[in-house]
Design a protein around this motif. Structure first.
Motif, PDB file in Angstrom:
ATOM      1  N   MET A   5      29.907  22.792 -88.271  1.00 47.77           N
ATOM      2  CA  MET A   5      31.492  22.299 -87.406  1.00 47.77           C
ATOM      3  C   MET A   5      31.649  23.412 -86.557  1.00 47.77           C
ATOM      4  O   MET A   5      31.080  24.971 -86.855  1.00 47.77           O
ATOM      5  N   ALA A   6      31.432  23.577 -84.635  1.00 48.44           N
ATOM      6  CA  ALA A   6      31.232  25.432 -84.373  1.00 48.44           C
ATOM      7  C   ALA A   6      33.063  25.813 -84.451  1.00 48.44           C
ATOM      8  O   ALA A   6      33.728  25.582 -84.709  1.00 48.44           O
ATOM      9  N   LYS A   7      32.618  27.236 -84.861  1.00 41.00           N
ATOM     10  CA  LYS A   7      33.427  28.706 -84.116  1.00 41.00           C
ATOM     11  C   LYS A   7      34.442  28.291 -83.286  1.00 41.00           C
ATOM     12  O   LYS A   7      33.857  28.227 -82.390  1.00 41.00           O
ATOM     13  N   ALA A   8      35.445  28.180 -83.397  1.00 34.99           N
ATOM     14  CA  ALA A   8      36.603  28.916 -82.541  1.00 34.99           C
ATOM     15  C   ALA A   8      37.134  29.954 -81.875  1.00 34.99           C
ATOM     16  O   ALA A   8      36.278  30.770 -81.914  1.00 34.99           O
ATOM     17  N   ILE A   9      36.747  30.077 -80.212  1.00 35.37           N
ATOM     18  CA  ILE A   9      36.848  31.076 -79.779  1.00 35.37           C
ATOM     19  C   ILE A   9      38.826  31.728 -79.588  1.00 35.37           C
ATOM     20  O   ILE A   9      39.222  31.369 -78.898  1.00 35.37           O
ATOM     21  N   THR A  10      38.056  32.949 -80.181  1.00 39.48           N
ATOM     22  CA  THR A  10      38.961  33.543 -80.056  1.00 39.48           C
ATOM     23  C   THR A  10      39.592  35.384 -78.732  1.00 39.48           C
ATOM     24  O   THR A  10      40.286  35.778 -78.963  1.00 39.48           O
ATOM     25  N   GLN A  11      38.309  35.025 -78.256  1.00 40.43           N
ATOM     26  CA  GLN A  11      38.553  36.844 -77.148  1.00 40.43           C
ATOM     27  C   GLN A  11      37.408  35.925 -75.894  1.00 40.43           C
ATOM     28  O   GLN A  11      36.513  34.870 -76.007  1.00 40.43           O
ATOM     29  N   ILE A  12      38.380  35.470 -75.389  1.00 35.17           N
ATOM     30  CA  ILE A  12      37.799  35.700 -73.666  1.00 35.17           C
ATOM     31  C   ILE A  12      37.480  37.550 -72.945  1.00 35.17           C
ATOM     32  O   ILE A  12      38.413  37.744 -73.098  1.00 35.17           O
ATOM     33  N   GLU A  13      36.380  37.191 -72.413  1.00 40.22           N
ATOM     34  CA  GLU A  13      36.053  38.589 -71.753  1.00 40.22           C
ATOM     35  C   GLU A  13      36.278  37.684 -70.547  1.00 40.22           C
ATOM     36  O   GLU A  13      35.580  36.733 -69.462  1.00 40.22           O
ATOM     37  N   LYS A  14      37.025  38.687 -69.690  1.00 42.70           N
ATOM     38  CA  LYS A  14      37.068  38.878 -68.634  1.00 42.70           C
ATOM     39  C   LYS A  14      35.841  39.903 -68.029  1.00 42.70           C
ATOM     40  O   LYS A  14      35.025  41.202 -67.725  1.00 42.70           O
ATOM     41  N   LYS A  15      34.903  39.442 -66.737  1.00 43.73           N
ATOM     42  CA  LYS A  15      34.049  40.006 -66.395  1.00 43.73           C
ATOM     43  C   LYS A  15      35.044  41.056 -64.708  1.00 43.73           C
ATOM     44  O   LYS A  15      35.619  40.339 -64.145  1.00 43.73           O
ATOM     45  N   GLN A  16      35.286  41.907 -65.123  1.00 41.81           N
ATOM     46  CA  GLN A  16      35.931  42.699 -64.421  1.00 41.81           C
ATOM     47  C   GLN A  16      34.560  43.917 -63.320  1.00 41.81           C
ATOM     48  O   GLN A  16      34.407  44.238 -64.034  1.00 41.81           O
ATOM     49  N   LYS A  17      35.387  43.283 -61.950  1.00 40.21           N
ATOM     50  CA  LYS A  17      34.746  44.196 -61.179  1.00 40.21           C
ATOM     51  C   LYS A  17      35.403  46.050 -61.008  1.00 40.21           C
ATOM     52  O   LYS A  17      36.038  45.378 -61.163  1.00 40.21           O
ATOM     53  N   ASN A  18      33.881  46.205 -60.613  1.00 40.30           N
ATOM     54  CA  ASN A  18      34.068  47.420 -60.150  1.00 40.30           C
ATOM     55  C   ASN A  18      34.879  47.685 -59.185  1.00 40.30           C
ATOM     56  O   ASN A  18      34.366  47.098 -58.363  1.00 40.30           O
ATOM     57  N   LEU A  19      35.454  48.751 -58.749  1.00 41.92           N
ATOM     58  CA  LEU A  19      35.799  49.618 -57.352  1.00 41.92           C
ATOM     59  C   LEU A  19      34.787  49.407 -56.119  1.00 41.92           C
ATOM     60  O   LEU A  19      34.714  48.525 -54.843  1.00 41.92           O
ATOM     61  N   GLN A  20      33.389  49.346 -56.129  1.00 42.12           N
ATOM     62  CA  GLN A  20      32.584  49.639 -55.829  1.00 42.12           C
ATOM     63  C   GLN A  20      31.708  47.732 -55.143  1.00 42.12           C
ATOM     64  O   GLN A  20      32.005  47.698 -54.082  1.00 42.12           O
ATOM     65  N   GLU A  21      32.672  47.216 -55.993  1.00 45.67           N
ATOM     66  CA  GLU A  21      32.619  45.267 -55.794  1.00 45.67           C
ATOM     67  C   GLU A  21      33.678  45.275 -55.309  1.00 45.67           C
ATOM     68  O   GLU A  21      33.495  44.028 -54.194  1.00 45.67           O
ATOM     69  N   GLU A  22      34.945  44.885 -55.134  1.00 47.64           N
ATOM     70  CA  GLU A  22      35.556  44.634 -54.570  1.00 47.64           C
ATOM     71  C   GLU A  22      35.846  45.497 -53.001  1.00 47.64           C
ATOM     72  O   GLU A  22      35.247  44.722 -52.598  1.00 47.64           O
ATOM     73  N   ARG A  23      34.991  46.152 -52.456  1.00 47.41           N
ATOM     74  CA  ARG A  23      34.938  47.193 -51.526  1.00 47.41           C
ATOM     75  C   ARG A  23      33.855  46.266 -50.674  1.00 47.41           C
ATOM     76  O   ARG A  23      34.126  46.110 -49.245  1.00 47.41           O
ATOM     77  N   ALA A  24      32.847  46.101 -51.275  1.00 51.19           N
ATOM     78  CA  ALA A  24      32.179  45.240 -50.861  1.00 51.19           C
ATOM     79  C   ALA A  24      32.444  43.992 -50.657  1.00 51.19           C
ATOM     80  O   ALA A  24      32.367  43.417 -49.579  1.00 51.19           O
ATOM     81  N   GLU A  25      33.385  43.161 -51.478  1.00 58.50           N
ATOM     82  CA  GLU A  25      33.327  41.286 -51.087  1.00 58.50           C
ATOM     83  C   GLU A  25      34.701  42.213 -49.867  1.00 58.50           C
ATOM     84  O   GLU A  25      34.702  41.077 -49.106  1.00 58.50           O
ATOM     85  N   ASP A  26      35.495  43.271 -50.021  1.00 65.10           N
ATOM     86  CA  ASP A  26      36.668  42.758 -49.156  1.00 65.10           C
ATOM     87  C   ASP A  26      35.641  43.352 -47.053  1.00 65.10           C
ATOM     88  O   ASP A  26      36.169  42.795 -46.338  1.00 65.10           O
ATOM     89  N   LEU A  27      34.795  44.453 -47.262  1.00 68.68           N
ATOM     90  CA  LEU A  27      34.093  44.135 -46.361  1.00 68.68           C
ATOM     91  C   LEU A  27      33.513  43.173 -45.612  1.00 68.68           C
ATOM     92  O   LEU A  27      33.337  42.781 -44.774  1.00 68.68           O
ATOM     93  N   SER A  28      33.080  42.712 -46.901  1.00 64.86           N
ATOM     94  CA  SER A  28      32.334  40.655 -46.720  1.00 64.86           C
ATOM     95  C   SER A  28      32.953  40.066 -46.114  1.00 64.86           C
ATOM     96  O   SER A  28      32.979  39.392 -44.431  1.00 64.86           O
ATOM     97  N   ALA A  29      34.012  39.892 -46.341  1.00 68.53           N
ATOM     98  CA  ALA A  29      35.405  39.237 -45.651  1.00 68.53           C
ATOM     99  C   ALA A  29      35.424  39.459 -44.407  1.00 68.53           C
ATOM    100  O   ALA A  29      35.925  38.863 -42.937  1.00 68.53           O
ATOM    101  N   ILE A  30      35.917  40.709 -44.432  1.00 68.59           N
ATOM    102  CA  ILE A  30      35.954  41.382 -42.517  1.00 68.59           C
ATOM    103  C   ILE A  30      34.556  41.488 -42.322  1.00 68.59           C
ATOM    104  O   ILE A  30      35.330  40.656 -40.815  1.00 68.59           O
ATOM    105  N   VAL A  31      34.140  41.406 -42.326  1.00 67.70           N
ATOM    106  CA  VAL A  31      32.811  40.994 -41.377  1.00 67.70           C
ATOM    107  C   VAL A  31      32.915  39.265 -40.556  1.00 67.70           C
ATOM    108  O   VAL A  31      32.689  39.432 -39.679  1.00 67.70           O
ATOM    109  N   ASN A  32      32.705  38.403 -42.179  1.00 67.51           N
ATOM    110  CA  ASN A  32      33.384  37.552 -41.604  1.00 67.51           C
ATOM    111  C   ASN A  32      34.257  36.620 -41.027  1.00 67.51           C
ATOM    112  O   ASN A  32      33.895  35.489 -39.991  1.00 67.51           O
ATOM    113  N   GLN A  33      35.047  37.907 -41.194  1.00 65.62           N
ATOM    114  CA  GLN A  33      36.260  37.200 -40.344  1.00 65.62           C
ATOM    115  C   GLN A  33      36.266  37.860 -38.974  1.00 65.62           C
ATOM    116  O   GLN A  33      36.799  37.482 -37.772  1.00 65.62           O
ATOM    117  N   ILE A  34      35.788  38.746 -38.351  1.00 65.07           N
ATOM    118  CA  ILE A  34      34.661  39.340 -37.173  1.00 65.07           C
ATOM    119  C   ILE A  34      34.168  38.016 -36.083  1.00 65.07           C
ATOM    120  O   ILE A  34      34.103  38.162 -35.221  1.00 65.07           O
TER     121      ILE A  34
END
Length: 163
Positions: free
Chosen positions: A1-30
Protein backbone atom coordinates in the motif's frame (compact mmCIF):
# COMPACT_ATOMS: atom_id res chain seq x y z
CA UNK A 1 0.00 0.00 0.00
CA UNK A 2 1.14 3.53 -0.81
CA UNK A 3 2.20 6.05 1.75
CA UNK A 4 -0.07 9.06 2.37
CA UNK A 5 1.25 12.41 1.27
CA UNK A 6 1.48 14.57 4.31
CA UNK A 7 3.59 17.39 3.05
CA UNK A 8 3.08 19.44 -0.15
CA UNK A 9 5.98 21.46 -1.35
CA UNK A 10 5.04 24.66 -3.17
CA UNK A 11 7.55 25.93 -5.60
CA UNK A 12 7.97 29.57 -4.75
CA UNK A 13 9.23 31.91 -7.39
CA UNK A 14 12.04 34.18 -6.60
CA UNK A 15 11.85 37.90 -7.28
CA UNK A 16 13.64 37.65 -10.62
CA UNK A 17 11.23 35.02 -11.94
CA UNK A 18 8.21 37.12 -10.89
CA UNK A 19 9.62 40.20 -12.59
CA UNK A 20 10.40 38.24 -15.74
CA UNK A 21 6.79 37.00 -15.88
CA UNK A 22 5.46 40.52 -15.23
CA UNK A 23 7.63 41.96 -18.01
CA UNK A 24 6.54 39.19 -20.36
CA UNK A 25 2.87 39.96 -19.62
CA UNK A 26 3.47 43.69 -20.27
CA UNK A 27 5.28 43.00 -23.55
CA UNK A 28 2.43 40.74 -24.65
CA UNK A 29 -0.09 43.45 -23.77
CA UNK A 30 1.91 46.03 -25.75
CA UNK A 31 2.06 43.70 -28.73
CA UNK A 32 -1.70 43.05 -28.54
CA UNK A 33 -2.47 46.80 -28.43
CA UNK A 34 0.26 48.11 -30.74
CA UNK A 35 -2.01 50.33 -32.88
CA UNK A 36 -3.68 51.95 -29.89
CA UNK A 37 -0.34 52.66 -28.26
CA UNK A 38 1.05 54.15 -31.48
CA UNK A 39 -2.03 56.40 -31.85
CA UNK A 40 -1.67 57.48 -28.23
CA UNK A 41 1.97 58.36 -28.80
CA UNK A 42 1.04 60.42 -31.88
CA UNK A 43 -1.57 62.30 -29.83
CA UNK A 44 0.90 62.91 -27.03
CA UNK A 45 3.48 64.19 -29.53
CA UNK A 46 0.95 66.63 -31.01
CA UNK A 47 -0.03 67.83 -27.54
CA UNK A 48 3.64 68.29 -26.68
CA UNK A 49 4.35 70.26 -29.86
CA UNK A 50 1.34 72.49 -29.15
CA UNK A 51 2.64 73.17 -25.62
CA UNK A 52 -0.37 71.53 -24.02
CA UNK A 53 1.70 69.03 -22.04
CA UNK A 54 3.66 71.84 -20.36
CA UNK A 55 0.40 73.67 -19.61
CA UNK A 56 -1.11 70.52 -18.14
CA UNK A 57 1.97 69.89 -16.00
CA UNK A 58 1.84 73.47 -14.73
CA UNK A 59 -1.87 73.16 -14.03
CA UNK A 60 -1.36 69.95 -12.07
CA UNK A 61 1.52 71.45 -10.07
CA UNK A 62 -0.64 74.44 -9.06
CA UNK A 63 -4.00 72.67 -8.89
CA UNK A 64 -4.74 73.88 -5.35
CA UNK A 65 -4.21 77.52 -6.29
CA UNK A 66 -6.15 77.12 -9.54
CA UNK A 67 -9.00 75.41 -7.69
CA UNK A 68 -9.12 78.20 -5.12
CA UNK A 69 -9.25 80.86 -7.83
CA UNK A 70 -11.96 78.94 -9.72
CA UNK A 71 -14.12 78.64 -6.60
CA UNK A 72 -13.64 82.34 -5.85
CA UNK A 73 -14.73 83.23 -9.37
CA UNK A 74 -17.75 80.92 -9.21
CA UNK A 75 -18.84 82.62 -5.98
CA UNK A 76 -19.06 86.04 -7.65
CA UNK A 77 -22.70 87.27 -7.76
CA UNK A 78 -22.59 87.81 -11.52
CA UNK A 79 -21.39 84.27 -12.09
CA UNK A 80 -24.58 82.85 -10.58
CA UNK A 81 -26.58 84.82 -13.16
CA UNK A 82 -24.32 83.64 -15.98
CA UNK A 83 -24.82 80.01 -14.97
CA UNK A 84 -28.60 80.45 -14.67
CA UNK A 85 -28.76 82.27 -18.01
CA UNK A 86 -26.68 79.56 -19.63
CA UNK A 87 -29.01 76.86 -18.34
CA UNK A 88 -32.06 78.83 -19.49
CA UNK A 89 -30.49 79.30 -22.93
CA UNK A 90 -29.82 75.58 -23.20
CA UNK A 91 -33.44 74.91 -22.22
CA UNK A 92 -34.64 77.40 -24.84
CA UNK A 93 -32.52 75.78 -27.55
CA UNK A 94 -33.77 72.34 -26.55
CA UNK A 95 -37.38 73.46 -27.04
CA UNK A 96 -36.82 75.04 -30.46
CA UNK A 97 -37.62 73.28 -33.70
CA UNK A 98 -34.33 73.13 -35.65
CA UNK A 99 -36.02 73.51 -39.05
CA UNK A 100 -37.92 76.63 -37.96
CA UNK A 101 -34.78 78.09 -36.41
CA UNK A 102 -32.81 77.39 -39.59
CA UNK A 103 -35.43 79.21 -41.70
CA UNK A 104 -35.50 82.19 -39.34
CA UNK A 105 -31.69 82.42 -39.18
CA UNK A 106 -31.51 82.16 -42.97
CA UNK A 107 -33.90 85.09 -43.30
CA UNK A 108 -32.04 86.99 -40.59
CA UNK A 109 -28.74 86.49 -42.42
CA UNK A 110 -30.17 87.74 -45.73
CA UNK A 111 -31.78 90.67 -43.94
CA UNK A 112 -28.48 91.63 -42.32
CA UNK A 113 -26.69 91.44 -45.66
CA UNK A 114 -29.28 93.70 -47.29
CA UNK A 115 -29.20 96.10 -44.33
CA UNK A 116 -25.39 96.32 -44.58
CA UNK A 117 -25.64 97.14 -48.28
CA UNK A 118 -28.25 99.82 -47.64
CA UNK A 119 -26.07 101.51 -45.00
CA UNK A 120 -23.15 101.54 -47.44
CA UNK A 121 -25.20 103.35 -50.08
CA UNK A 122 -26.57 105.74 -47.43
CA UNK A 123 -29.85 106.12 -49.27
CA UNK A 124 -32.60 107.64 -47.17
CA UNK A 125 -36.02 106.04 -47.39
CA UNK A 126 -38.75 108.65 -47.31
CA UNK A 127 -42.39 108.23 -46.39
CA UNK A 128 -43.37 107.53 -50.00
CA UNK A 129 -40.64 104.88 -50.34
CA UNK A 130 -41.77 103.29 -47.09
CA UNK A 131 -45.39 103.10 -48.28
CA UNK A 132 -44.23 101.74 -51.63
CA UNK A 133 -42.17 99.02 -49.91
CA UNK A 134 -45.33 97.79 -48.15
CA UNK A 135 -46.45 96.36 -51.52
CA UNK A 136 -43.30 94.20 -51.72
CA UNK A 137 -44.22 90.55 -50.91
CA UNK A 138 -40.92 90.03 -49.04
CA UNK A 139 -41.60 93.03 -46.81
CA UNK A 140 -45.17 91.79 -46.18
CA UNK A 141 -43.85 88.34 -45.22
CA UNK A 142 -41.28 89.84 -42.89
CA UNK A 143 -43.81 92.18 -41.25
CA UNK A 144 -46.28 89.31 -40.84
CA UNK A 145 -43.54 87.21 -39.22
CA UNK A 146 -42.58 90.04 -36.86
CA UNK A 147 -46.22 90.70 -35.86
CA UNK A 148 -46.75 86.96 -35.24
CA UNK A 149 -43.57 86.91 -33.17
CA UNK A 150 -44.77 89.88 -31.12
CA UNK A 151 -48.15 88.23 -30.54
CA UNK A 152 -46.49 85.00 -29.39
CA UNK A 153 -44.09 86.88 -27.16
CA UNK A 154 -46.98 88.85 -25.66
CA UNK A 155 -48.88 85.61 -24.99
CA UNK A 156 -45.78 84.24 -23.30
CA UNK A 157 -45.33 87.40 -21.21
CA UNK A 158 -49.00 87.41 -20.18
CA UNK A 159 -48.79 83.76 -19.16
CA UNK A 160 -48.29 83.73 -15.39
CA UNK A 161 -46.54 80.35 -15.46
CA UNK A 162 -42.95 80.77 -16.59
CA UNK A 163 -41.61 77.56 -18.09
Amino acid sequence: MAKAITQIEKKQKNLQEERAEDLSAIVNQIADNREVIQDTLVILQELHEAGMIDMLKGFLRTREKVGTIAIEQLNQPGMHNIIKNGMNTIGLLANMNPDQLKAIFGGLNQGLEKAAKSTESQEQLGMWGLMKSMKNPSVKTSLNTMVSFLEGMGDGLNNKEIH
